[in-house]
Design an enzyme around this catalytic site. Structure first.
Site, PDB file in Angstrom:
ATOM      1  N   SER A  50      36.433  33.171  43.838  1.00  0.00           N
ATOM      2  CA  SER A  50      35.907  32.961  42.485  1.00  0.00           C
ATOM      3  C   SER A  50      34.455  33.407  42.374  1.00  0.00           C
ATOM      4  CB  SER A  50      36.029  31.485  42.092  1.00  0.00           C
ATOM      5  OG  SER A  50      35.481  30.634  43.097  1.00  0.00           O
ATOM      6  N   ASP A  88      38.126  31.889  51.392  1.00  0.00           N
ATOM      7  CA  ASP A  88      39.259  32.604  50.804  1.00  0.00           C
ATOM      8  C   ASP A  88      39.470  33.959  51.465  1.00  0.00           C
ATOM      9  OD1 ASP A  88      40.049  30.740  48.971  1.00  0.00           O
ATOM     10  OD2 ASP A  88      39.385  31.852  47.206  1.00  0.00           O
ATOM     11  N   GLU A 187      46.889  24.365  41.537  1.00  0.00           N
ATOM     12  CA  GLU A 187      46.037  24.688  40.386  1.00  0.00           C
ATOM     13  C   GLU A 187      46.850  24.905  39.118  1.00  0.00           C
ATOM     14  OE1 GLU A 187      42.586  27.791  38.819  1.00  0.00           O
ATOM     15  OE2 GLU A 187      43.330  27.968  40.872  1.00  0.00           O
TER      16      GLU A 187
END
Length: 273
Positions: A50, A88, A187
């Site tokens: 992100s 990630d 999510e």
């Protein structure tokens, strides 16, 4: 001899043992200063891809590279002592094959010092997760709304809100558990589904736009600090409005400079005699 002891950094087994034993706190971090501030309060610091959108202004996470993830994870490791740090795997660094995933995950952990990697996917990634875990790479799974699949999903849309979609997400969660993931991020799914998964899975379920019944919660730190602009996802709670404080500080600085009120004598260096 000093009685000072180095602070224990939470490990993957520490996180696993938290299933049903108190809510896990997870926050994103991309820099040393932010990691230093968040570390005392978080069990998990997630160096998420992100960062591409939050720090670099990208329209999605797809443009993030492995080199970027290594650099930012190193920065977070330098600023943290307590939290378990998870990084990630970026888009296209693991989807091709289990061997590709291992090569890039091993590099990410070796070069950054993080404790685990996170990857997105469900049933189609079970073999890859198993391949990594059997070779000593802990994996945090990510199911439901998967930002790296934004094009296939037609945007950042909630998942699992109809019976067919919910069953698909449920199967994804079970597949990630079978593959050996130590925990799973859920999510943007329907609340009943997230609740069911938290009850059904033996591994910790960390929610973001999911359910208060999850074993923990994660948010993008810039969202909860009020640094993401006026439009934020509905599941975000702003605990501060640092955007307004930064705007005010910059305004006051600019005014003082233009009016020659800054710098003052106390900010300047005198000549030595």
């Amino acid at each position: 001899m000093s009685s000072h002891r180095p602070q224990h950094r939470l490990s993957v087994p520490d996180i696993q043992r938290r299933k049903g034993a108190g809510s896990l706190v997870a926050l994103t971090a991309y820099s040393t200063p932010m990691a230093r501030l968040l570390d005392p309060h978080a069990d998990l610091l997630l160096v998420g891809d992100s960062l591409g959108m939050v720090l670099y202004g990208m329209p999605s996470t797809l443009g993030v590279s492995l080199e970027m993830m290594v650099a930012h994870t190193l920065a977070v490791m330098r600023g943290s002592r307590r939290a378990c740090v998870v990084a990630d795997l970026p888009f296209a660094s693991y989807q091709e094959s289990p061997r590709q995933a291992f090569r890039n995950a091993a590099r990410l952990l070796a070069d950054s010092g993080a404790q685990a990697v996170k990857l997105e996917g469900g049933e189609e990634m079970e073999e890859t997760v198993d391949f990594l875990v059997r070779r000593g790479i802990p994996v945090l799974a990510h199911i439901g709304l998967m930002p790296q699949q934004v094009n296939a999903m037609g945007g950042f849309k909630a998942q699992g809100r109809d019976p067919e979609s919910a069953e698909r997400v449920r199967r994804d969660g079970l597949a990630m558990q079978r593959g050996g993931a130590f925990a799973v991020v859920i999510e943007g799914v329907g609340e009943p589904l997230a609740r069911r998964l938290s009850e059904e899975l033996a591994i910790p379920c960390i929610g973001i736009g999911a359910s208060p019944a999850c074993d923990g919660q994660v948010l993008v730190s810039e969202d909860l600090l009020g640094l993401s602009g006026e439009q934020v996802p509905r599941f975000v709670e702003r605990y501060a409005r640092l955007d307004r404080e930064i705007d005010e500080a910059a305004r006051r600085f600019a005014e003082d400079v233009r009016e020659r009120r800054f710098p003052e004598a106390r900010h300047c260096f005198a000549m030595r005699e």
